[in-house]
Scaffold this motif. Structure first.
Motif, PDB file in Angstrom:
ATOM      1  N   VAL A  43       8.238   7.255  -4.573  1.00  0.00           N
ATOM      2  CA  VAL A  43       8.128   6.596  -3.298  1.00  0.00           C
ATOM      3  C   VAL A  43       7.244   5.152  -3.528  1.00  0.00           C
ATOM      4  O   VAL A  43       6.205   5.528  -4.114  1.00  0.00           O
ATOM      5  N   ILE A  44       7.741   4.024  -3.276  1.00  0.00           N
ATOM      6  CA  ILE A  44       7.076   3.091  -3.519  1.00  0.00           C
ATOM      7  C   ILE A  44       5.941   2.824  -2.266  1.00  0.00           C
ATOM      8  O   ILE A  44       6.690   2.883  -1.118  1.00  0.00           O
ATOM      9  N   PRO A  87      -3.655  -1.734   3.130  1.00  0.00           N
ATOM     10  CA  PRO A  87      -3.724  -0.289   3.299  1.00  0.00           C
ATOM     11  C   PRO A  87      -2.125   0.414   3.923  1.00  0.00           C
ATOM     12  O   PRO A  87      -1.240  -0.128   4.251  1.00  0.00           O
ATOM     13  N   PRO A  88      -2.022   1.336   3.305  1.00  0.00           N
ATOM     14  CA  PRO A  88      -0.691   2.348   3.072  1.00  0.00           C
ATOM     15  C   PRO A  88      -0.302   2.495   4.681  1.00  0.00           C
ATOM     16  O   PRO A  88      -1.338   2.718   5.454  1.00  0.00           O
ATOM     17  N   VAL A  89       1.009   2.469   5.012  1.00  0.00           N
ATOM     18  CA  VAL A  89       1.434   2.935   6.071  1.00  0.00           C
ATOM     19  C   VAL A  89       1.399   4.444   6.144  1.00  0.00           C
ATOM     20  O   VAL A  89       2.090   5.107   5.315  1.00  0.00           O
ATOM     21  N   VAL A  90       1.020   4.916   7.159  1.00  0.00           N
ATOM     22  CA  VAL A  90       0.748   6.370   7.286  1.00  0.00           C
ATOM     23  C   VAL A  90       1.891   6.799   8.203  1.00  0.00           C
ATOM     24  O   VAL A  90       2.190   6.083   9.185  1.00  0.00           O
ATOM     25  N   ALA A  91       2.467   8.009   7.693  1.00  0.00           N
ATOM     26  CA  ALA A  91       4.059   8.240   8.588  1.00  0.00           C
ATOM     27  C   ALA A  91       4.061   9.774   8.868  1.00  0.00           C
ATOM     28  O   ALA A  91       3.384  10.646   8.006  1.00  0.00           O
ATOM     29  N   PRO A 108       3.590   1.011   0.270  1.00  0.00           N
ATOM     30  CA  PRO A 108       3.277  -0.509   0.771  1.00  0.00           C
ATOM     31  C   PRO A 108       2.006  -0.696   0.028  1.00  0.00           C
ATOM     32  O   PRO A 108       1.186  -0.115  -0.435  1.00  0.00           O
ATOM     33  N   ALA A 146      14.669   7.266  -0.912  1.00  0.00           N
ATOM     34  CA  ALA A 146      14.907   7.975   0.359  1.00  0.00           C
ATOM     35  C   ALA A 146      16.266   8.401   0.610  1.00  0.00           C
ATOM     36  O   ALA A 146      16.483   9.396   1.163  1.00  0.00           O
ATOM     37  N   ARG A 147      17.465   7.770  -0.113  1.00  0.00           N
ATOM     38  CA  ARG A 147      18.731   8.130  -0.027  1.00  0.00           C
ATOM     39  C   ARG A 147      19.053   9.312  -0.800  1.00  0.00           C
ATOM     40  O   ARG A 147      19.771  10.204  -0.277  1.00  0.00           O
TER      41      ARG A 147
END
Lengths: 260, 125
Positions: free
Chosen positions: A247-248, A253-257, A250, A117-118
């Protein structure tokens, strides 16, 4: 201090997000009602809000780096995957300015154990700041493994300049310590006043690059070069990550963003 | 038609989301504070909850834990929605194991797309 900065950032963004959100919503509703002439005015409000939001985000992040409290979450990553993610994210903003990103990045550009992310934030800041300092044209981003070592070299350059715009070779120097930079001795962009957001963006990109263990240089020919440390491909596989994973996710169920 | 509950103590942004989601075809109810959320979820048969995080009276994280601990509503899909730093919001969403997150700076069309994507996921068991 970090908590204070986070709260300050939240409180600055809250009203601004309402201004931007209402502008978007009213644009949509007025367009449906046939009032196209007002839509352009609202676009000015929305676009100005976005500029201010970017500046606030960069300033808050820069302040967090300055107090040395940015948390890093290093994982095995592929430079090509992170770079592709950044290229996709910045494309709309560049297109809005009549710019285009040309990306030169081999699939085997290398791997590392870094905070994805960074790293993405660092590269995104670098690309967008260079673009903000330039007129319509092509932003050239080349990713290559440095000779004789692992890691990756990112070189970014504005290739085409509009008539009358700054000539190549005039990317300003980035001061060693942002806090030492006063308004009076701010670096200039070919004698013109440097776009404040771009200046903060370059500072943030450099700080993040160094935080990730890399080197940040402004070179002749309006080129910015980042060198980031890498790890041999074997190390990446040993830690169980597939090449290309940046990207790891989660646990399911995956977090949707959204991409905001 | 999917039913969505918005809980946000900033009525300004809550109204923006409500109007946008209604234009996108959702049935939306808005509450301007966290208290009463559990009861509303029990009564309403909601498919998703858009939940603000930083609310002085009762923060979103605590509310998520209360929802997950209440058998009849624990499967509702939760999306965190906040003006906090996007990376911090992502980390909080992963920590709380919610189904999604939306930084409030996200363009409205992308917000709707995220809500649709979460609704297309199977509900938590």
């Amino acid at each position: 201090m970090v908590s204070l900065l986070s709260t300050l950032g939240h409180d600055l963004r809250t009203p601004l997000n309402s201004i931007i959100g209402y502008s978007e919503l009213l644009q949509e509703e007025l367009r449906d009602a046939g009032h196209e002439d007002w839509v352009d005015d609202l676009e000015q409000v929305r676009a100005s809000g976005r500029v201010l939001l970017d500046l606030i985000n960069r300033l808050v992040d820069l302040a967090k780096v300055e107090v040395g409290r940015i948390a890093l979450a290093p994982v095995p990553l592929s430079f090509a995957a992170v770079t592709a993610e950044v290229a996709a994210a910045v494309a709309p903003a560049l297109a809005a300015r009549g710019q285009r990103l040309e990306l030169w990045c081999p699939a085997d550009a290398g791997s590392a154990v870094l905070d994805p992310a960074r790293l993405a934030q660092c590269l995104s800041c670098m690309v967008q700041s260079v673009a903000e300092l330039s007129g319509p044209g092509v932003v050239d981003l080349r990713v290559t493994p440095p000779e004789g070592s692992t890691g990756a070299r990112f070189a970014i350059q504005m290739l085409a300049q509009p008539e009358g715009a700054a000539e190549p070779g005039s990317i300003p120097s980035v001061p060693a310590h942002p806090s030492a930079q006063s308004a009076q001795n701010a670096p200039s962009w070919s004698g013109a006043r440097l776009h404040a957001g771009a200046q903060v963006g370059l500072l943030l990109a450099r700080e993040l690059c160094e935080l990730l263990g890399g080197e940040f240089q402004v070179q002749a020919g309006a080129t910015i070069v980042l060198r980031l440390p890498g790890s041999p491909p074997r190390a990446l596989h040993e830690e169980g990550a597939a090449p290309g994973s940046a990207v790891i996710e989660p646990e399911p169920p995956p977090v949707v963003a959204t991409g905001g | 038609m999917a039913r969505i509950l918005i809980v946000d103590d900033d009525p300004s942004f809550g109204q923006i989301m409500k109007r946008k989601l209604e234009r996108a075809g959702f049935e939306v109810t808005m509450r301007d504070g966290p208290f009463g959320t559990i009861g509303e979820l029990k009564r309403g048969g909601y498919d998703a909850l858009l939940l603000d995080v930083l609310m002085p009276a009762l923060d979103g994280g605590t509310l998520v834990q209360l929802i997950r601990g209440t058998e009849s509503i624990r499967a509702v899909r939760v999306l965190l929605c906040s003006s906090m730093d996007a990376l911090e919001l992502k980390g909080l969403a992963e920590k709380l194991h919610v189904e999604g997150y939306i930084p409030k700076s996200t363009p409205l069309d992308e917000m709707v797309a995220t809500v649709r994507a979460v609704l297309n996921q199977p509900a938590a068991s």
